[in-house]
Design a protein around this motif. Sequence first.
Motif, PDB file in Angstrom:
ATOM      1  N   LEU A  54      44.260  67.847  37.498  1.00 47.61           N
ATOM      2  CA  LEU A  54      44.633  67.617  38.888  1.00 47.61           C
ATOM      3  C   LEU A  54      44.653  69.335  39.395  1.00 47.61           C
ATOM      4  N   ALA A  57      41.108  70.498  40.165  1.00 48.93           N
ATOM      5  CA  ALA A  57      40.324  69.364  40.685  1.00 48.93           C
ATOM      6  C   ALA A  57      39.430  70.103  41.855  1.00 48.93           C
ATOM      7  N   SER A  58      39.856  71.222  42.513  1.00 54.10           N
ATOM      8  CA  SER A  58      39.078  71.914  43.338  1.00 54.10           C
ATOM      9  C   SER A  58      37.846  72.655  43.023  1.00 54.10           C
ATOM     10  N   ASP A 109      51.362  71.104  48.977  1.00 51.26           N
ATOM     11  CA  ASP A 109      50.324  70.090  49.136  1.00 51.26           C
ATOM     12  C   ASP A 109      51.077  68.738  49.536  1.00 51.26           C
ATOM     13  N   THR A 149      49.398  66.235  50.546  1.00 45.32           N
ATOM     14  CA  THR A 149      48.170  65.037  50.110  1.00 45.32           C
ATOM     15  C   THR A 149      48.693  64.126  49.154  1.00 45.32           C
ATOM     16  N   GLU A 150      48.079  63.056  48.860  1.00 43.19           N
ATOM     17  CA  GLU A 150      48.407  62.183  48.034  1.00 43.19           C
ATOM     18  C   GLU A 150      48.098  62.746  46.658  1.00 43.19           C
ATOM     19  N   HIS A 151      47.171  63.715  46.701  1.00 48.12           N
ATOM     20  CA  HIS A 151      46.767  64.426  45.363  1.00 48.12           C
ATOM     21  C   HIS A 151      47.860  65.437  44.945  1.00 48.12           C
ATOM     22  N   GLY A 152      48.325  66.165  45.897  1.00 48.77           N
ATOM     23  CA  GLY A 152      49.686  66.970  45.655  1.00 48.77           C
ATOM     24  C   GLY A 152      50.735  66.254  45.230  1.00 48.77           C
ATOM     25  N   ARG A 153      51.124  65.049  45.728  1.00 46.83           N
ATOM     26  CA  ARG A 153      52.131  64.174  45.406  1.00 46.83           C
ATOM     27  C   ARG A 153      52.127  63.752  43.991  1.00 46.83           C
ATOM     28  N   LEU A 154      50.837  63.457  43.450  1.00 47.84           N
ATOM     29  CA  LEU A 154      50.564  62.796  42.001  1.00 47.84           C
ATOM     30  C   LEU A 154      50.708  64.212  41.126  1.00 47.84           C
ATOM     31  N   ARG A 155      50.250  65.419  41.601  1.00 50.21           N
ATOM     32  CA  ARG A 155      50.379  66.561  40.891  1.00 50.21           C
ATOM     33  C   ARG A 155      51.971  66.857  40.557  1.00 50.21           C
TER      34      ARG A 155
END
Length: 134
Positions: free
Chosen positions: A14, A17-18, A83, A85-91
């Motif tokens: 995660l 990911a960038s 972050d 975003t959904e990605h940040g929340r998941l991380r």
Amino acid sequence: MKKIAAELQGLIALFDASFPKKCSVCGREYHNAQQFFQETKELPTGKSCLKEAIEDDGTAVVEVFRNCACGSTLMDEFSNRRDTTEHGRLRRKKFSELLNRLTEQGLDKRVARRELINLLHGEKSKILHDLMQK
């Protein structure tokens, strides 16, 4: 402990990911942030390679300027705020789950947090390695 090892790999994935980032001049790829910083060079101007910028949505970011091995200037953008975003929340969720699992295994919370962060930055962790061998 094998489950924790698998989750650690997920968290690192995660984080990275960038990447990959690719130089548009020579085609060299940087597969993660650690490689990006290790294999690029500071700009020869003597000025800071960091620049704060504000996105259209008001989010503050830090732009990092580095030179590729070919001499081309590359830029990457890192958020200097959480972050959202959904990605940040998941991380963050994955990080929290791993932190809880490590403390359940008897590791001090501060030590576990530091070791997870170090691991995310590409450093090896003897403490986590030893825990996973149990």
